[in-house]
Scaffold this motif. Structure first.
Motif, PDB file in Angstrom:
ATOM      1  N   ILE A   1       0.825  -1.206   0.000  1.00 47.19           N
ATOM      2  CA  ILE A   1       0.000   0.000   0.000  1.00 47.19           C
ATOM      3  C   ILE A   1       0.862   1.260   0.000  1.00 47.19           C
ATOM      4  O   ILE A   1       2.015   1.261   0.443  1.00 47.19           O
ATOM      5  CB  ILE A   1      -0.984   0.042   1.181  1.00 47.19           C
ATOM      6  CG1 ILE A   1      -0.250   0.264   2.509  1.00 47.19           C
ATOM      7  CG2 ILE A   1      -1.838  -1.208   1.243  1.00 47.19           C
ATOM      8  CD1 ILE A   1      -1.199   0.673   3.646  1.00 47.19           C
ATOM      9  N   ILE A   2       0.289   2.338  -0.536  1.00 48.96           N
ATOM     10  CA  ILE A   2       0.869   3.685  -0.459  1.00 48.96           C
ATOM     11  C   ILE A   2      -0.042   4.497   0.452  1.00 48.96           C
ATOM     12  O   ILE A   2      -1.220   4.689   0.135  1.00 48.96           O
ATOM     13  CB  ILE A   2       0.954   4.345  -1.850  1.00 48.96           C
ATOM     14  CG1 ILE A   2       1.780   3.502  -2.812  1.00 48.96           C
ATOM     15  CG2 ILE A   2       1.539   5.759  -1.731  1.00 48.96           C
ATOM     16  CD1 ILE A   2       1.772   4.029  -4.239  1.00 48.96           C
ATOM     17  N   PRO A   3       0.445   4.973   1.586  1.00 51.01           N
ATOM     18  CA  PRO A   3      -0.409   5.723   2.509  1.00 51.01           C
ATOM     19  C   PRO A   3      -0.970   6.989   1.861  1.00 51.01           C
ATOM     20  O   PRO A   3      -0.288   7.654   1.074  1.00 51.01           O
ATOM     21  CB  PRO A   3       0.536   6.076   3.668  1.00 51.01           C
ATOM     22  CG  PRO A   3       1.680   5.127   3.540  1.00 51.01           C
ATOM     23  CD  PRO A   3       1.822   4.822   2.087  1.00 51.01           C
ATOM     24  N   ASN A   4      -2.207   7.301   2.207  1.00 53.96           N
ATOM     25  CA  ASN A   4      -2.880   8.492   1.703  1.00 53.96           C
ATOM     26  C   ASN A   4      -3.151   9.417   2.888  1.00 53.96           C
ATOM     27  O   ASN A   4      -4.067   9.178   3.670  1.00 53.96           O
ATOM     28  CB  ASN A   4      -4.184   8.091   1.016  1.00 53.96           C
ATOM     29  CG  ASN A   4      -4.937   9.272   0.428  1.00 53.96           C
ATOM     30  OD1 ASN A   4      -4.677  10.416   0.766  1.00 53.96           O
ATOM     31  ND2 ASN A   4      -5.883   8.976  -0.453  1.00 53.96           N
ATOM     32  N   PRO A   5      -2.365  10.498   3.037  1.00 52.89           N
ATOM     33  CA  PRO A   5      -2.546  11.375   4.199  1.00 52.89           C
ATOM     34  C   PRO A   5      -3.804  12.223   4.122  1.00 52.89           C
ATOM     35  O   PRO A   5      -4.206  12.814   5.119  1.00 52.89           O
ATOM     36  CB  PRO A   5      -1.289  12.254   4.164  1.00 52.89           C
ATOM     37  CG  PRO A   5      -0.900  12.299   2.722  1.00 52.89           C
ATOM     38  CD  PRO A   5      -1.252  10.944   2.171  1.00 52.89           C
ATOM     39  N   PHE A   6      -4.433  12.268   2.957  1.00 53.07           N
ATOM     40  CA  PHE A   6      -5.613  13.127   2.792  1.00 53.07           C
ATOM     41  C   PHE A   6      -6.863  12.485   3.391  1.00 53.07           C
ATOM     42  O   PHE A   6      -7.595  13.120   4.152  1.00 53.07           O
ATOM     43  CB  PHE A   6      -5.833  13.430   1.307  1.00 53.07           C
ATOM     44  CG  PHE A   6      -6.938  14.408   1.038  1.00 53.07           C
ATOM     45  CD1 PHE A   6      -6.703  15.762   1.121  1.00 53.07           C
ATOM     46  CD2 PHE A   6      -8.217  13.958   0.703  1.00 53.07           C
ATOM     47  CE1 PHE A   6      -7.730  16.677   0.874  1.00 53.07           C
ATOM     48  CE2 PHE A   6      -9.238  14.850   0.454  1.00 53.07           C
ATOM     49  CZ  PHE A   6      -9.005  16.213   0.538  1.00 53.07           C
ATOM     50  N   ASN A   7      -7.113  11.208   3.040  1.00 51.96           N
ATOM     51  CA  ASN A   7      -8.339  10.570   3.549  1.00 51.96           C
ATOM     52  C   ASN A   7      -8.168   9.098   3.930  1.00 51.96           C
ATOM     53  O   ASN A   7      -9.149   8.399   4.150  1.00 51.96           O
ATOM     54  CB  ASN A   7      -9.480  10.701   2.532  1.00 51.96           C
ATOM     55  CG  ASN A   7      -9.203   9.930   1.256  1.00 51.96           C
ATOM     56  OD1 ASN A   7      -8.165   9.276   1.105  1.00 51.96           O
ATOM     57  ND2 ASN A   7     -10.129  10.012   0.317  1.00 51.96           N
ATOM     58  N   ARG A   8      -6.920   8.634   3.973  1.00 53.77           N
ATOM     59  CA  ARG A   8      -6.570   7.288   4.432  1.00 53.77           C
ATOM     60  C   ARG A   8      -6.955   6.175   3.450  1.00 53.77           C
ATOM     61  O   ARG A   8      -6.767   5.005   3.765  1.00 53.77           O
ATOM     62  CB  ARG A   8      -7.176   6.993   5.817  1.00 53.77           C
ATOM     63  CG  ARG A   8      -6.700   7.930   6.898  1.00 53.77           C
ATOM     64  CD  ARG A   8      -7.063   7.455   8.287  1.00 53.77           C
ATOM     65  NE  ARG A   8      -6.283   6.265   8.675  1.00 53.77           N
ATOM     66  CZ  ARG A   8      -6.250   5.800   9.923  1.00 53.77           C
ATOM     67  NH1 ARG A   8      -6.938   6.413  10.876  1.00 53.77           N
ATOM     68  NH2 ARG A   8      -5.546   4.724  10.200  1.00 53.77           N
ATOM     69  N   ILE A   9      -7.473   6.519   2.257  1.00 56.17           N
ATOM     70  CA  ILE A   9      -7.759   5.489   1.260  1.00 56.17           C
ATOM     71  C   ILE A   9      -6.476   5.279   0.461  1.00 56.17           C
ATOM     72  O   ILE A   9      -6.081   6.127  -0.336  1.00 56.17           O
ATOM     73  CB  ILE A   9      -8.904   5.898   0.321  1.00 56.17           C
ATOM     74  CG1 ILE A   9     -10.116   6.350   1.125  1.00 56.17           C
ATOM     75  CG2 ILE A   9      -9.248   4.739  -0.606  1.00 56.17           C
ATOM     76  CD1 ILE A   9     -10.660   5.305   2.075  1.00 56.17           C
TER      77      ILE A   9
END
Length: 249
Positions: free
Chosen positions: A123-131
């Motif tokens: 996975i690649i973390p998404n700091p905006f909305n965690r998706i």
């Protein structure tokens, strides 16, 4: 390793949305001493996406892919990447944890589908909305939304490829030559490339805000040890031929 970029979406090709990824990726790479080697714009057409991913997966390139990782009918990126690799899309446990943390009791099966990636992905973390997005075989898939995609690509570059930052000895230099035709300078460009081992480029213009009137931006790309000497030799020969160079060149 070359670096490539896919920008996915019918909305980009139709003009409903304006692409900002191309310029931003160039910026992110430039800040780290890296360069973009190619970019492809692709619509929401699964067979064409599969063909493109199959081709790039067969290379050693580092590839970023922006867009199409949602779950609406026009999103095909996750499935196309899986098909290109010959694997299934499966719910990634870390992605599931992020999605459940984001939605809590409002987690649904459709929302969990956002975490279905080609088997073997990270996975690649998404700091905006965690998706999250996902990575597989040096291919990194992020959403089309810039506010999500750009921090995620930055994270990939800084965590996965920090060892590549500023490792390439590569500089560019150029000068503006007025009232010159490329055909008149072709022999010079070829001679400079042969003697100094640089790549010479020529960008003709009919005039712009910086320099009025027809001119050519003539330059060289290569190592820091070769470009200055190549430019000095090229400048001397241009002047010898009676051509005018911009004073700020």
């Amino acid at each position: 390793m070359a670096i490539g970029l896919y920008i996915i979406g019918d909305e980009i090709l139709s003009g409903r949305r304006q692409d900002g990824h191309f310029a931003k990726v160039r910026e992110l790479l430039g800040e780290r001493g890296l360069q973009l080697s190619w970019v492809h714009y692709l619509g929401d057409e699964r067979p064409r996406l599969i063909e493109a991913y199959r081709r790039s997966f067969a290379s050693d390139d580092i590839v970023f892919s922006c867009g199409g990782i949602g779950v609406t009918p026009d999103d095909h990126t996750r499935q196309a990447a899986a098909a290109a690799l010959g694997v299934d899309c499966v719910l990634h446990p870390e992605a599931e944890a992020e999605i459940r943390a984001r939605f809590g009791a409002e987690t649904t099966e459709n929302r969990l589908r956002l975490g279905e990636f080609p088997a073997g992905s990270q996975i690649i973390p998404n700091p905006f909305n965690r998706i999250p997005g996902f990575s597989c075989r040096h291919h990194h898939f992020v959403p089309g939304f810039p506010e999500m995609a750009w921090p995620m690509m930055k994270w990939v570059l800084d965590t996965q490829y920090a060892d590549l930052h500023h490792t390439r000895d590569w500089v560019e230099a150029s000068m503006f030559v007025f009232d010159a035709h490329e055909s008149r300078l072709l022999d010079l460009m070829q001679a400079i490339e042969t003697e100094y081992g640089v790549t010479v480029f020529s960008l003709p213009s009919f005039g712009n805000a910086r320099h009025a009137g027809p001119h050519i931006e003539l330059g060289a790309k290569g190592s820091a040890d070769t470009v200055p000497a190549a430019m000095a030799a090229m400048r001397a020969e241009v002047l010898k031929r009676g051509l005018v160079i911009a004073p700020d060149a």
